[in-house]
Design a protein around this motif. Structure first.
Motif, PDB file in Angstrom:
ATOM      1  N   ALA A  79      -4.196  46.483   1.235  1.00 11.11           N
ATOM      2  CA  ALA A  79      -3.665  46.124   2.548  1.00 11.11           C
ATOM      3  C   ALA A  79      -3.402  47.417   3.310  1.00 11.11           C
ATOM      4  O   ALA A  79      -2.557  48.232   2.925  1.00 11.11           O
ATOM      5  CB  ALA A  79      -2.389  45.308   2.399  1.00 11.11           C
ATOM      6  N   ALA A  80      -4.121  47.645   4.386  1.00 16.34           N
ATOM      7  CA  ALA A  80      -4.038  48.889   5.137  1.00 16.34           C
ATOM      8  C   ALA A  80      -2.694  49.012   5.846  1.00 16.34           C
ATOM      9  O   ALA A  80      -2.027  47.997   6.112  1.00 16.34           O
ATOM     10  CB  ALA A  80      -5.180  48.956   6.145  1.00 16.34           C
ATOM     11  N   LEU A 116      -0.225  35.512   6.412  1.00 13.28           N
ATOM     12  CA  LEU A 116       0.853  34.917   5.626  1.00 13.28           C
ATOM     13  C   LEU A 116       2.207  35.172   6.281  1.00 13.28           C
ATOM     14  O   LEU A 116       3.073  34.276   6.304  1.00 13.28           O
ATOM     15  CB  LEU A 116       0.836  35.494   4.210  1.00 13.28           C
ATOM     16  CG  LEU A 116       1.956  35.045   3.277  1.00 13.28           C
ATOM     17  CD1 LEU A 116       1.903  33.547   3.039  1.00 13.28           C
ATOM     18  CD2 LEU A 116       1.880  35.795   1.949  1.00 13.28           C
ATOM     19  N   ALA A 117       2.409  36.376   6.832  1.00 10.53           N
ATOM     20  CA  ALA A 117       3.673  36.665   7.519  1.00 10.53           C
ATOM     21  C   ALA A 117       3.889  35.722   8.697  1.00 10.53           C
ATOM     22  O   ALA A 117       5.008  35.237   8.925  1.00 10.53           O
ATOM     23  CB  ALA A 117       3.687  38.120   7.982  1.00 10.53           C
ATOM     24  N   GLY A 118       2.835  35.455   9.456  1.00 12.06           N
ATOM     25  CA  GLY A 118       2.958  34.513  10.558  1.00 12.06           C
ATOM     26  C   GLY A 118       3.289  33.110  10.092  1.00 12.06           C
ATOM     27  O   GLY A 118       4.102  32.408  10.712  1.00 12.06           O
ATOM     28  N   ALA A 119       2.680  32.688   8.970  1.00 15.60           N
ATOM     29  CA  ALA A 119       2.968  31.360   8.428  1.00 15.60           C
ATOM     30  C   ALA A 119       4.409  31.269   7.942  1.00 15.60           C
ATOM     31  O   ALA A 119       5.079  30.240   8.118  1.00 15.60           O
ATOM     32  CB  ALA A 119       1.996  31.040   7.291  1.00 15.60           C
ATOM     33  N   ARG A 130       1.890  46.876   9.241  1.00 12.67           N
ATOM     34  CA  ARG A 130       2.621  46.890  10.519  1.00 12.67           C
ATOM     35  C   ARG A 130       2.477  45.556  11.235  1.00 12.67           C
ATOM     36  O   ARG A 130       3.445  45.027  11.806  1.00 12.67           O
ATOM     37  CB  ARG A 130       2.110  48.032  11.400  1.00 12.67           C
ATOM     38  CG  ARG A 130       2.581  49.408  10.968  1.00 12.67           C
ATOM     39  CD  ARG A 130       2.323  50.442  12.051  1.00 12.67           C
ATOM     40  NE  ARG A 130       0.892  50.620  12.284  1.00 12.67           N
ATOM     41  CZ  ARG A 130       0.145  51.498  11.626  1.00 12.67           C
ATOM     42  NH1 ARG A 130       0.695  52.273  10.691  1.00 12.67           N
ATOM     43  NH2 ARG A 130      -1.144  51.616  11.890  1.00 12.67           N
ATOM     44  N   ASP A 131       1.283  45.016  11.200  1.00 10.93           N
ATOM     45  CA  ASP A 131       1.055  43.703  11.824  1.00 10.93           C
ATOM     46  C   ASP A 131       1.885  42.626  11.131  1.00 10.93           C
ATOM     47  O   ASP A 131       2.503  41.784  11.776  1.00 10.93           O
ATOM     48  CB  ASP A 131      -0.436  43.365  11.749  1.00 10.93           C
ATOM     49  CG  ASP A 131      -0.799  42.131  12.558  1.00 10.93           C
ATOM     50  OD1 ASP A 131       0.058  41.653  13.341  1.00 10.93           O
ATOM     51  OD2 ASP A 131      -1.926  41.620  12.406  1.00 10.93           O
ATOM     52  N   ALA A 132       1.915  42.682   9.790  1.00  9.02           N
ATOM     53  CA  ALA A 132       2.701  41.697   9.047  1.00  9.02           C
ATOM     54  C   ALA A 132       4.191  41.835   9.355  1.00  9.02           C
ATOM     55  O   ALA A 132       4.897  40.836   9.551  1.00  9.02           O
ATOM     56  CB  ALA A 132       2.448  41.857   7.551  1.00  9.02           C
ATOM     57  N   GLY A 140       9.287  50.270  11.072  1.00  7.18           N
ATOM     58  CA  GLY A 140      10.273  49.660  11.963  1.00  7.18           C
ATOM     59  C   GLY A 140      11.553  49.357  11.204  1.00  7.18           C
ATOM     60  O   GLY A 140      12.175  50.239  10.614  1.00  7.18           O
ATOM     61  N   GLU A 141      11.963  48.093  11.214  1.00  5.68           N
ATOM     62  CA  GLU A 141      13.161  47.656  10.500  1.00  5.68           C
ATOM     63  C   GLU A 141      12.853  47.137   9.098  1.00  5.68           C
ATOM     64  O   GLU A 141      13.748  46.633   8.423  1.00  5.68           O
ATOM     65  CB  GLU A 141      13.867  46.544  11.298  1.00  5.68           C
ATOM     66  CG  GLU A 141      14.358  46.975  12.662  1.00  5.68           C
ATOM     67  CD  GLU A 141      15.410  48.077  12.554  1.00  5.68           C
ATOM     68  OE1 GLU A 141      16.248  47.992  11.622  1.00  5.68           O
ATOM     69  OE2 GLU A 141      15.395  48.993  13.388  1.00  5.68           O
ATOM     70  N   THR A 142      11.623  47.276   8.673  1.00  9.08           N
ATOM     71  CA  THR A 142      11.195  46.716   7.382  1.00  9.08           C
ATOM     72  C   THR A 142      11.054  47.816   6.343  1.00  9.08           C
ATOM     73  O   THR A 142      10.392  48.833   6.591  1.00  9.08           O
ATOM     74  CB  THR A 142       9.858  45.975   7.538  1.00  9.08           C
ATOM     75  OG1 THR A 142       9.996  44.931   8.493  1.00  9.08           O
ATOM     76  CG2 THR A 142       9.416  45.373   6.213  1.00  9.08           C
ATOM     77  N   ASP A 143      11.683  47.613   5.192  1.00 11.92           N
ATOM     78  CA  ASP A 143      11.488  48.515   4.059  1.00 11.92           C
ATOM     79  C   ASP A 143      10.190  48.153   3.347  1.00 11.92           C
ATOM     80  O   ASP A 143       9.879  46.970   3.162  1.00 11.92           O
ATOM     81  CB  ASP A 143      12.652  48.399   3.069  1.00 11.92           C
ATOM     82  CG  ASP A 143      13.937  48.976   3.638  1.00 11.92           C
ATOM     83  OD1 ASP A 143      13.993  50.193   3.838  1.00 11.92           O
ATOM     84  OD2 ASP A 143      14.873  48.185   3.892  1.00 11.92           O
TER      85      ASP A 143
END
Length: 420
Positions: free
Chosen positions: A363-364, A341-344, A369-371, A398-401
């Motif tokens: 969701a592991a 979904l993140a890629g879409a 991290r992949d998303a 990373g930069e994501t909360d």
């Protein structure tokens, strides 16, 4: 004396046979349609008595059993007398009125069913069936005199989020023994939207953008708001952006260059994969959180997009957003999980200002991290994890909360930590 050629006689006979075949097909079709209409009014108990009556007549006549013929006559008389209850008018004027066609899960939807006899003769007692989703309500209607009307009030409890079709209203006429039933459907169904529960998000804007210029990017443009640097004139540049002081000093026509600013584009990605949630409660929490964030973004005048693995949802207004979320269901496994979904989302909205992903506790961390790595570059990103059995908290990938919510009531407090 003239005689017709054999070929002409055969052609005439073939045409006559075709005509009779067409008539036979028409008669059979009409007869079969009539059989279906008659069969539709006979209930299972009616079929049992009908078969029993036929069998008893055959046995009584074949073996000369008077008692059996008497029982068969009683059953036949019962079938005939009960069939008489099917005849008569059911010409009610029906009006279905839902006071509210949109409620929050847990509230009751109240409505009224009005029936009026506008004819010149009385209408015998009947039953009214009102389908509500997969269930139905049944109302007993007494005999109505000419010009008489009646109103039945009803309340629909809502235990879960859904889009429930209410109606169409069916008028049922039948006999006291329940052998026959004639159904006459009236009115059009009305959709009842059971919205997810949402919480109000107060305080500063959830867009993470604290000025009116949008979020700056590293893409350069010849015309925008955020000034970046100077560059030499290129054919087609707007002369309104000439930097005259630098032009006079260098002797070359110098132009202002700007950093492109992003629109206030708020994108919500809601995972509907069954594998991303440990329980139905987590799925509902994620939907409620998405609805709460979307409503606040719309209130902040953001352009809001909501996407699921099945495709985008209507979210132009708060009502459209909640209506769309009312009908969201789990998607098939092949539609992908939260990382897909993140890629879409990144492919559909590469210039988004803010992206929020919502999923469940199964969701592991590797999936999260992949998303996060697939989300649009330059956008402010947030992942909300609905975890019914976990404590609410905040961490970063990373930069994501990443926010963990036990219930949607924890969202305002968790979001204040991010914005702070």
């Amino acid at each position: 004396m003239s005689t017709e050629a054999p070929e002409a006689v055969e052609a005439e006979q073939a045409e006559e046979r075709a005509g009779w075949a067409a008539v036979l097909r028409y008669v059979l079709a009409r007869g079969w349609r009539g059989v279906r209409v008659v069969a539709a009014v006979v209930r299972p108990l009616g079929w049992v008595l009908l078969v029993a009556a036929v069998a008893l007549w055959v046995l009584g006549i074949a073996f000369g059993w008077v008692e059996v013929r008497a029982i068969a006559a009683i059953l036949t008389a019962t079938l005939v007398l009960c069939a008489g209850f099917l005849f008569g008018r059911t010409s009610y004027d029906v009006e279905l009125d839902l006071t509210r066609t949109r409620v929050v899960v847990g509230e009751r939807a109240v409505g009224a069913l009005r029936l009026a006899n506008t004819g010149s003769r009385a209408i015998l007692p009947s039953r009214i069936v009102l389908p509500v989703g997969s269930g139905r309500g049944v109302f007993g209607i007494p005999q109505l005199a000419p010009e008489e009307s009646i109103e039945e009030l009803f309340a629909i409890p809502t235990q879960r989020r859904a889009v429930l079709p209410v109606g169409p209203v069916s008028i049922v006429r039948g006999d006291p023994l329940g052998l026959y039933e004639r159904i006459d459907r009236r009115d059009e169904p009305v959709d009842l939207y059971v919205h997810p529960r949402t919480v109000r998000l107060d305080g500063q804007s959830i867009g993470f953008v604290r000025d009116l210029e949008g979020m700056e990017t590293r893409d350069l443009a010849r015309d925008d708001i955020a000034f970046h640097a100077l560059s030499e004139y290129q054919p087609g540049d707007d002369l309104r952006h000439v930097h005259w002081r630098s032009t006079a000093r260098t002797g070359t026509l110098m132009m202002r260059t700007y950093e492109q600013t992003r629109r206030s584009h708020f994108v919500i990605g809601l995972s509907t994969a069954t594998a991303d949630y440990a329980s139905p409660e987590e799925f509902e929490t994620a939907i409620s959180a998405g609805g709460s964030l979307g409503l606040r973004a719309i209130r902040d005048a953001f352009h809001v997009d909501v996407r699921t693995p099945a495709g985008p949802l209507r979210a132009g207004t708060g009502r459209q957003l909640l209506d769309s979320l009312s009908g969201v269901e789990h998607s098939r496994a092949r539609a992908g999980r939260v990382a897909d979904l993140a890629g879409a989302v990144a492919a559909a909205a590469p210039l988004a200002s803010v992206v929020v992903l919502l999923c469940g506790s199964t969701a592991a961390p590797a999936d999260l991290r992949d998303a996060a790595s697939r989300l649009p570059l330059g956008a402010r990103t947030l992942i909300v994890v609905a975890a019914a059995d976990a404590d609410s908290g905040r961490r970063r990938i990373g930069e994501t909360d990443v926010l963990t919510l036990a219930t949607v009531d924890d969202l305002p407090r968790a979001l204040r930590k991010v914005l702070g």
